[in-house]
Write a protein that holds these residues in place. Sequence first.
Motif, PDB file in Angstrom:
ATOM      1  N   ASN A 234       0.890  -1.271   0.076  1.00 55.20           N
ATOM      2  CA  ASN A 234       0.079   0.053   0.225  1.00 55.20           C
ATOM      3  C   ASN A 234       0.786   1.163  -0.032  1.00 55.20           C
ATOM      4  O   ASN A 234       1.886   1.358   0.754  1.00 55.20           O
ATOM      5  CB  ASN A 234      -0.840  -0.012   1.208  1.00 55.20           C
ATOM      6  CG  ASN A 234      -1.965  -1.038   1.353  1.00 55.20           C
ATOM      7  OD1 ASN A 234      -2.209  -1.486  -0.165  1.00 55.20           O
ATOM      8  ND2 ASN A 234      -2.233  -1.648   2.396  1.00 55.20           N
ATOM      9  N   ILE A 235       0.459   2.176  -0.914  1.00 52.33           N
ATOM     10  CA  ILE A 235       1.142   3.546  -0.926  1.00 52.33           C
ATOM     11  C   ILE A 235       0.276   4.663  -1.027  1.00 52.33           C
ATOM     12  O   ILE A 235      -0.761   4.553  -1.209  1.00 52.33           O
ATOM     13  CB  ILE A 235       1.821   3.424  -2.197  1.00 52.33           C
ATOM     14  CG1 ILE A 235       2.856   2.295  -2.346  1.00 52.33           C
ATOM     15  CG2 ILE A 235       2.503   4.962  -2.423  1.00 52.33           C
ATOM     16  CD1 ILE A 235       3.645   2.287  -4.029  1.00 52.33           C
ATOM     17  N   VAL A 236       0.736   5.590  -0.177  1.00 52.78           N
ATOM     18  CA  VAL A 236      -0.068   7.035  -0.123  1.00 52.78           C
ATOM     19  C   VAL A 236       0.351   7.573  -1.261  1.00 52.78           C
ATOM     20  O   VAL A 236       1.436   8.252  -1.516  1.00 52.78           O
ATOM     21  CB  VAL A 236       0.334   7.674   1.317  1.00 52.78           C
ATOM     22  CG1 VAL A 236      -0.346   9.179   1.466  1.00 52.78           C
ATOM     23  CG2 VAL A 236       0.129   6.818   2.524  1.00 52.78           C
ATOM     24  N   VAL A 237      -0.608   8.046  -1.968  1.00 56.94           N
ATOM     25  CA  VAL A 237      -0.547   8.791  -3.117  1.00 56.94           C
ATOM     26  C   VAL A 237      -0.425  10.161  -2.935  1.00 56.94           C
ATOM     27  O   VAL A 237       0.100  11.112  -3.504  1.00 56.94           O
ATOM     28  CB  VAL A 237      -1.716   8.499  -4.089  1.00 56.94           C
ATOM     29  CG1 VAL A 237      -1.712   9.193  -5.553  1.00 56.94           C
ATOM     30  CG2 VAL A 237      -1.561   6.729  -4.614  1.00 56.94           C
ATOM     31  N   LEU A 564     -10.435  12.569   3.726  1.00 52.94           N
ATOM     32  CA  LEU A 564     -10.395  11.909   2.549  1.00 52.94           C
ATOM     33  C   LEU A 564      -9.008  12.087   1.764  1.00 52.94           C
ATOM     34  O   LEU A 564      -8.496  13.183   1.550  1.00 52.94           O
ATOM     35  CB  LEU A 564     -11.376  12.298   1.608  1.00 52.94           C
ATOM     36  CG  LEU A 564     -12.961  12.113   2.151  1.00 52.94           C
ATOM     37  CD1 LEU A 564     -13.900  12.693   1.223  1.00 52.94           C
ATOM     38  CD2 LEU A 564     -13.190  10.767   2.111  1.00 52.94           C
ATOM     39  N   HIS A 565      -8.247  11.246   1.333  1.00 50.47           N
ATOM     40  CA  HIS A 565      -7.058  11.110   0.532  1.00 50.47           C
ATOM     41  C   HIS A 565      -7.050   9.776  -0.401  1.00 50.47           C
ATOM     42  O   HIS A 565      -8.014   8.970  -0.328  1.00 50.47           O
ATOM     43  CB  HIS A 565      -5.913  11.141   1.462  1.00 50.47           C
ATOM     44  CG  HIS A 565      -5.781  10.026   2.276  1.00 50.47           C
ATOM     45  ND1 HIS A 565      -6.640   9.605   3.510  1.00 50.47           N
ATOM     46  CD2 HIS A 565      -4.919   8.822   2.462  1.00 50.47           C
ATOM     47  CE1 HIS A 565      -6.121   8.148   3.936  1.00 50.47           C
ATOM     48  NE2 HIS A 565      -5.277   7.920   3.281  1.00 50.47           N
ATOM     49  N   LEU A 566      -5.891   9.880  -1.122  1.00 48.39           N
ATOM     50  CA  LEU A 566      -5.749   8.754  -2.137  1.00 48.39           C
ATOM     51  C   LEU A 566      -4.566   7.916  -1.768  1.00 48.39           C
ATOM     52  O   LEU A 566      -3.397   8.352  -1.291  1.00 48.39           O
ATOM     53  CB  LEU A 566      -5.364   9.534  -3.547  1.00 48.39           C
ATOM     54  CG  LEU A 566      -6.414  10.702  -4.214  1.00 48.39           C
ATOM     55  CD1 LEU A 566      -5.839  11.372  -5.298  1.00 48.39           C
ATOM     56  CD2 LEU A 566      -7.513   9.926  -4.709  1.00 48.39           C
ATOM     57  N   GLU A 567      -4.987   6.774  -1.925  1.00 45.07           N
ATOM     58  CA  GLU A 567      -3.724   5.763  -1.779  1.00 45.07           C
ATOM     59  C   GLU A 567      -4.089   4.640  -2.928  1.00 45.07           C
ATOM     60  O   GLU A 567      -4.899   4.728  -3.812  1.00 45.07           O
ATOM     61  CB  GLU A 567      -4.047   5.258  -0.360  1.00 45.07           C
ATOM     62  CG  GLU A 567      -3.780   5.896   0.747  1.00 45.07           C
ATOM     63  CD  GLU A 567      -3.501   4.779   2.031  1.00 45.07           C
ATOM     64  OE1 GLU A 567      -2.747   3.948   1.830  1.00 45.07           O
ATOM     65  OE2 GLU A 567      -3.897   5.697   3.115  1.00 45.07           O
ATOM     66  N   ALA A 568      -2.968   3.909  -2.978  1.00 43.22           N
ATOM     67  CA  ALA A 568      -2.802   2.719  -4.056  1.00 43.22           C
ATOM     68  C   ALA A 568      -2.245   1.453  -3.486  1.00 43.22           C
ATOM     69  O   ALA A 568      -1.716   1.641  -2.516  1.00 43.22           O
ATOM     70  CB  ALA A 568      -2.070   3.300  -5.131  1.00 43.22           C
ATOM     71  N   THR A 569      -2.648   0.489  -4.005  1.00 42.67           N
ATOM     72  CA  THR A 569      -2.210  -0.852  -3.681  1.00 42.67           C
ATOM     73  C   THR A 569      -1.677  -1.444  -5.106  1.00 42.67           C
ATOM     74  O   THR A 569      -2.201  -1.359  -5.914  1.00 42.67           O
ATOM     75  CB  THR A 569      -3.430  -1.753  -3.281  1.00 42.67           C
ATOM     76  OG1 THR A 569      -4.031  -1.308  -2.258  1.00 42.67           O
ATOM     77  CG2 THR A 569      -2.673  -3.123  -2.829  1.00 42.67           C
TER      78      THR A 569
END
Length: 577
Positions: A234-237, A564-569
């Motif tokens: 998991n990465i914080v975008v 609310l924020h953006l993350e990626a897997t």
Amino acid sequence: MKRRFSMWRLMASTKFVSIRSNGDPHRMPDKMSHSKSFLFLTLFALCAAPATVLSEEPPEPEGVSYPGVIAKVYNEPDFTRIKRNLEPQDSLVTFFDDGQGHGIDWSGIWEGYLIAPATGQLTLHLRAWKPTTLDLYSRGRVVTDGPTGVAVDGSIIFAAEKGEALPFKITYVHAKGGRGGWEVKWSTSGREPGAIPGTALFIDDRLADFYNWWPEPDLDSVDFSRFATAEKENIVVYYEPGRATGWPANQGFFAWGDEILLTFDKGYHLDRGLNHSIDPTRPHDNRQLRSLDGGRTWSEEPFNPIAPDKADADRLPADLDFQDPGFALKTYGSNFVYTLDRGQNWHGQFKWPDLGLGAYTNRTDILSLRPGFGLLGFSVEAYDNPPKHSDHTFFVELDQKDRTIHLLGWLTPSSDPARAVMPNTVRIGPSHFVTAARRKSVERFLDRPPRSRNWIEAFESRDNARTWQPLGEIAETDDGRFNGNPPSLVYLGGNRLAAIYGFRGVPYSIRARISDDLGENWGREILLRNDVIDFDSGYVRSARRSDGKIVSIYYLKTLERIELHLEATLWDPDSVR
């Protein structure tokens, strides 16, 4: 917590008094918090109306009880066009404005039972800033009405017995926007009014059933062994304290190998309960993020489309070349922008030609068909006065030479009343396409909140998107409590597909499923994230990296980052177990 009603018994009261008063015109608190002092004029006692007994018999509690008071809201201020139910709240204090409410003009009804705190005289004190009625059935009713934003007070005095379950109903009209709300306090004989604790409020099975509400399961009761797992990271975008960012599927997501471009919405955080946690009264704008390493690191960039000198309402721009290596097109509703240099410069906005099918509700779903032609998934509200969430998907062919679009075919037949929107389409062969769409069916009632079901479904076309056949359901996307989530679809080669989506129910999560037969059957649900803290999440968009892994981007809130924020897997579809 559940309670059985054997511990309570409705008692016959000996005296009923209903008092109506215009009260003391105190202004609403500036910060929408209830007043620390609750003033009551002694004039109430001097000018009390004669005792009034209402004929309606109070309902008796049934079955199991649940803490709180339940509500339903209407789209209009005259209690018409019912919208939805609300989750039970643990207090009799509510405040609304244009940012924390249900619109400019609406109405609502709250119902529940109140447990009397003592035997003897009990007074309920209502203060309201817009027209409000507190109804205790045969015990009495108080109605407040006055200028918007000015407090109006009223009270009901009656006899009660300790532990008695007192049914009540509160009706509220929020018209012409602005601030509003109401609060109810109680007092026993000779005491000052005080807040009613949440432990004194409950609803029963009758109300839960009528309001189409059911309690969410405890997280501890979830059987996580039913989920598959995969190797993932998991990465914080993008995260900025105090700001709210989100909705990748509503914006634009484009990949050129390991170069990925995402446009997103950036506003200000505001916790709004069952609404999205973004402040609608403050400015928000579009930005974009770029990754050059397959989604591992990201840099923020401005998103400033160059307005056309003169837009031709009937013809599209001449350089919409779907096969250009730098081409991307982002559409939302009836508008679109495009780029020929991978988002370094955007052109627009432009309007799509009107096909006479209804109001466009498009999001971005684009593919190249063949030289000079592009395929786009569109959607419309296809009725004169449609209920919310009734849009349907169709596909259009963009003709670069003629600079226009042509209708190819509808995803679902007109006989299918369920919503079909936000398709995400992949190409399997020269004329073979598979798409996944967001679905919603709604059972509507005259005066009860609607009951809905939300899922994602796969379809295929073997004639260049002219006709579509359903392949079957991929997954449910919530428990019927919210509005579901759109799918993200990735073609893995051969007969394999991956569908990625958010689930707006316990456990709130980001999930995926893999099909080995081009969408006819799907494997176990893969749990990519289970640390999501509420429904406001998902809207996934995905791409396959050069190393075969999938990068899936979504928005969410976690305990570590509550805005609310953006993350990626980054996850490996070949490692599922």
